[in-house]
Write a protein that holds these residues in place. Structure first.
Motif, PDB file in Angstrom:
ATOM      1  N   PHE A 123       0.837  -1.194   0.000  1.00  0.00           N
ATOM      2  CA  PHE A 123       0.000   0.000   0.000  1.00  0.00           C
ATOM      3  C   PHE A 123       0.870   1.242   0.000  1.00  0.00           C
ATOM      4  CE2 PHE A 123       0.607  -0.622   4.582  1.00  0.00           C
ATOM      5  CZ  PHE A 123       0.778   0.675   5.070  1.00  0.00           C
ATOM      6  N   ALA A 124       0.248   2.370  -0.307  1.00  0.00           N
ATOM      7  CA  ALA A 124       0.949   3.654  -0.302  1.00  0.00           C
ATOM      8  C   ALA A 124       0.184   4.623   0.583  1.00  0.00           C
ATOM      9  CB  ALA A 124       1.061   4.213  -1.709  1.00  0.00           C
ATOM     10  N   PHE A 125       0.919   5.422   1.337  1.00  0.00           N
ATOM     11  CA  PHE A 125       0.334   6.501   2.125  1.00  0.00           C
ATOM     12  C   PHE A 125       0.671   7.799   1.409  1.00  0.00           C
ATOM     13  CE2 PHE A 125       0.058   9.866   5.145  1.00  0.00           C
ATOM     14  CZ  PHE A 125      -0.933   9.499   6.046  1.00  0.00           C
ATOM     15  N   VAL A 126      -0.349   8.526   0.958  1.00  0.00           N
ATOM     16  CA  VAL A 126      -0.148   9.781   0.243  1.00  0.00           C
ATOM     17  C   VAL A 126      -0.582  10.930   1.146  1.00  0.00           C
ATOM     18  CG1 VAL A 126      -0.819  11.166  -1.748  1.00  0.00           C
ATOM     19  CG2 VAL A 126      -0.459   8.701  -2.005  1.00  0.00           C
ATOM     20  N   ILE A 174       6.775  12.137  -4.314  1.00  0.00           N
ATOM     21  CA  ILE A 174       5.898  12.398  -5.462  1.00  0.00           C
ATOM     22  C   ILE A 174       5.661  13.885  -5.700  1.00  0.00           C
ATOM     23  CG2 ILE A 174       4.734  10.175  -5.363  1.00  0.00           C
ATOM     24  CD1 ILE A 174       2.401  11.623  -3.965  1.00  0.00           C
ATOM     25  N   ALA A 175       6.127  14.748  -4.814  1.00  0.00           N
ATOM     26  CA  ALA A 175       6.054  16.187  -5.093  1.00  0.00           C
ATOM     27  C   ALA A 175       6.734  16.498  -6.420  1.00  0.00           C
ATOM     28  CB  ALA A 175       6.718  16.982  -3.974  1.00  0.00           C
ATOM     29  N   TYR A 176       7.708  15.654  -6.816  1.00  0.00           N
ATOM     30  CA  TYR A 176       8.484  15.900  -8.027  1.00  0.00           C
ATOM     31  C   TYR A 176       7.964  15.151  -9.242  1.00  0.00           C
ATOM     32  CZ  TYR A 176      11.565  18.301  -4.894  1.00  0.00           C
ATOM     33  OH  TYR A 176      12.049  19.184  -3.964  1.00  0.00           O
ATOM     34  N   LEU A 177       6.780  14.515  -9.129  1.00  0.00           N
ATOM     35  CA  LEU A 177       6.195  13.921 -10.327  1.00  0.00           C
ATOM     36  C   LEU A 177       5.966  15.009 -11.381  1.00  0.00           C
ATOM     37  CD1 LEU A 177       3.479  11.457  -8.934  1.00  0.00           C
ATOM     38  CD2 LEU A 177       5.518  10.849 -10.232  1.00  0.00           C
ATOM     39  N   ALA A 208      -5.862  12.140  -8.848  1.00  0.00           N
ATOM     40  CA  ALA A 208      -6.257  10.853  -9.423  1.00  0.00           C
ATOM     41  C   ALA A 208      -5.255  10.402 -10.477  1.00  0.00           C
ATOM     42  CB  ALA A 208      -7.656  10.962 -10.024  1.00  0.00           C
ATOM     43  N   ILE A 209      -4.770  11.328 -11.301  1.00  0.00           N
ATOM     44  CA  ILE A 209      -3.756  10.981 -12.306  1.00  0.00           C
ATOM     45  C   ILE A 209      -2.485  10.485 -11.622  1.00  0.00           C
ATOM     46  CG2 ILE A 209      -2.257  11.923 -14.110  1.00  0.00           C
ATOM     47  CD1 ILE A 209      -4.527  13.872 -14.796  1.00  0.00           C
ATOM     48  N   ALA A 210      -2.090  11.159 -10.543  1.00  0.00           N
ATOM     49  CA  ALA A 210      -0.896  10.731  -9.805  1.00  0.00           C
ATOM     50  C   ALA A 210      -1.092   9.339  -9.216  1.00  0.00           C
ATOM     51  CB  ALA A 210      -0.578  11.733  -8.699  1.00  0.00           C
ATOM     52  N   ILE A 211      -2.280   9.068  -8.658  1.00  0.00           N
ATOM     53  CA  ILE A 211      -2.540   7.742  -8.090  1.00  0.00           C
ATOM     54  C   ILE A 211      -2.565   6.691  -9.192  1.00  0.00           C
ATOM     55  CG2 ILE A 211      -4.285   6.341  -6.907  1.00  0.00           C
ATOM     56  CD1 ILE A 211      -4.926   8.792  -5.199  1.00  0.00           C
ATOM     57  N   ALA A 212      -3.058   7.052 -10.379  1.00  0.00           N
ATOM     58  CA  ALA A 212      -3.014   6.120 -11.503  1.00  0.00           C
ATOM     59  C   ALA A 212      -1.567   5.787 -11.862  1.00  0.00           C
ATOM     60  CB  ALA A 212      -3.735   6.726 -12.707  1.00  0.00           C
ATOM     61  N   ALA A 213      -0.684   6.793 -11.814  1.00  0.00           N
ATOM     62  CA  ALA A 213       0.732   6.554 -12.081  1.00  0.00           C
ATOM     63  C   ALA A 213       1.354   5.676 -11.001  1.00  0.00           C
ATOM     64  CB  ALA A 213       1.479   7.886 -12.175  1.00  0.00           C
ATOM     65  N   PRO A 242      -8.310   0.850 -10.589  1.00  0.00           N
ATOM     66  CA  PRO A 242      -8.186   1.830  -9.501  1.00  0.00           C
ATOM     67  C   PRO A 242      -8.024   1.141  -8.142  1.00  0.00           C
ATOM     68  CG  PRO A 242     -10.461   1.682 -10.251  1.00  0.00           C
ATOM     69  CD  PRO A 242      -9.652   0.879 -11.207  1.00  0.00           C
ATOM     70  N   PRO A 243      -7.011   1.522  -7.367  1.00  0.00           N
ATOM     71  CA  PRO A 243      -6.847   0.923  -6.043  1.00  0.00           C
ATOM     72  C   PRO A 243      -7.910   1.447  -5.076  1.00  0.00           C
ATOM     73  CG  PRO A 243      -5.257   2.676  -6.340  1.00  0.00           C
ATOM     74  CD  PRO A 243      -5.974   2.528  -7.660  1.00  0.00           C
TER      75      PRO A 243
END
Length: 393
Positions: free
Chosen positions: A214-217, A244-247, A314-319, A356-357
């Motif tokens: 899992f990921a904690f965002v 991910i600030a640098y995505l 949502a785009i970032a979570i898709a990545a 989608p997770p």
């Protein structure tokens, strides 16, 4: 002539027996010597000897007797949680949260104070004073504490002890904070990225307890991610996994201004949300809390700002899903804990990814990193004191 014999355990055998007893008591809680013997397979004599030694040394304590069973009542034992204490600190740009926990992860005392804006060495003094005060409130002294776990924004350089990419904490990139803090306190100090700690907190007692991937965002003034992959924290080659600030999302990835805060953070952080709201014609919100209030009141500009932010997240979570394939994404932080935003993210996700997770809001609010620090502290105490890994107990 009658002969008597007894088995004397070697030091290694005694350590193994002690480990088995502690492991069993940690797993089962209140338990009798007879039940420990059944579960470990050790002899009653060995159990009696080990339990006596652990009680004499203060690690176990009697808490009552069995009843309702045939035969004599037996003494019930449990871990003496107060025999080991540690500190968890969550360092933020504006505030510091700190807590002392015991061997079982119970919070003994907790506090929150403003961060010294001077940063650097002044933070070490502030930490020291804060721990001294907490220890006094807990009925002990700082030198009796086993260790400190410090969560901080940015990335810890293991070679120098400097914390990089933490623009809101001045001076930590120019000093070995871990060494200076440890020298000041005279006890071991572990420093970890605060979002990594938040992920550890969820793994310890939150949504991630039964989830291996899992990921904690964290979404707030800053943006970050902690990754649990196959049951373990993923740090990356330089400790920067999850930054991910640098995505390269939400803006021009080649704009050098993004090297400071990050392209994605510049597009979805709290400052960006307010800027987006004003761009859509909004004028009644000066804080993110105001923005969400305007959203709930049905203001068109606020709805547009939050939905556009949710679309980018949502785009970032898709990545993230395409890269890590997490079963679950947990959101936290002052913005990530808002159900209005998370519900919008959930609505956008099926439109940008076929898988989608599951999305959950952190159970701990702004205490997630503090919880993670306590989880690591408890695990370290169990390992150091008993040779028992928390995940094995």
């Amino acid at each position: 002539m009658a002969m008597t014999s007894s088995i004397v355990q070697t030091p290694i055998a005694r350590k193994i027996s002690t480990n088995a007893v502690i492991r069993t008591v940690l797993a089962k809680g209140k338990i009798s010597r007879a039940d420990i013997a059944k579960l470990t397979g050790l002899s009653k004599q060995t159990i009696s000897d080990v339990v006596r030694d652990l009680e004499d040394d203060g690690w176990l304590k009697p808490v009552g007797q069995t009843d309702g069973r045939p035969g004599r009542n037996a003494i019930i034992y449990e871990i003496n949680a107060s025999a080991g204490l540690a500190v968890s600190i969550d360092l933020g740009g504006t505030k510091i949260a700190a807590a002392i926990c015991d061997l079982l992860g119970n919070v003994v005392v907790e506090t929150e104070v403003p961060t010294d804006p001077r940063g650097g060495p002044h933070l070490v003094n502030q930490f020291s004073d804060l721990i001294t005060q907490l220890a006094l409130a807990a009925g002990t002294t700082a030198d009796k504490l086993h260790l400190v776990v410090l969560g901080s924004p940015g990335v810890l350089d293991p070679a120098t002890g400097h914390i990089n990419v933490a623009p809101n904490i001045p001076g930590v990139d120019a000093m070995d904070l871990r060494q200076a803090f440890s020298d000041k306190m005279g006890i071991p100090v572990i420093i970890e990225n605060d979002v990594n700690l938040a992920a550890q907190g969820e793994r310890w007692r939150g949504h991630g307890v039964e989830v291996g991937n899992f990921a904690f965002v964290a979404l707030g003034t800053g943006i970050g991610m902690g990754i649990i992959a196959n049951g373990a924290l993923l740090r990356g080659a330089r400790g920067a996994a999850g930054e991910i600030a640098y995505l390269p999302l939400g803006g021009d990835a080649f704009d050098p201004g993004g090297f400071t805060l990050g392209t994605f953070e510049s597009a979805v952080g709290s400052v960006a949300m307010l800027r987006r709201y004003a761009g859509f014609g909004g004028s009644s919100a000066s804080t993110v809390a105001d923005l969400f209030a305007a959203f709930n009141a049905g203001e068109t500009s606020a709805i547009a700002a939050i939905e556009e932010t949710a679309r980018l997240v949502a785009i970032a979570i898709a990545a993230i899903g395409a890269t890590l394939d997490p079963e679950l994404v947990i959101t936290g932080g002052s913005i990530g804990a808002r159900p209005e935003l998370v519900n919008a993210i959930r609505a956008f996700l099926p439109r940008c990814t076929p898988y989608p997770p599951r999305i959950e809001i952190s159970r701990f609010g702004n205490r997630a990193a503090l919880m993670g620090g306590m989880g690591i502290a408890v695990e370290r105490m169990h390992d150091d004191l008993f040779g028992v890994k928390l995940r094995d107990a």
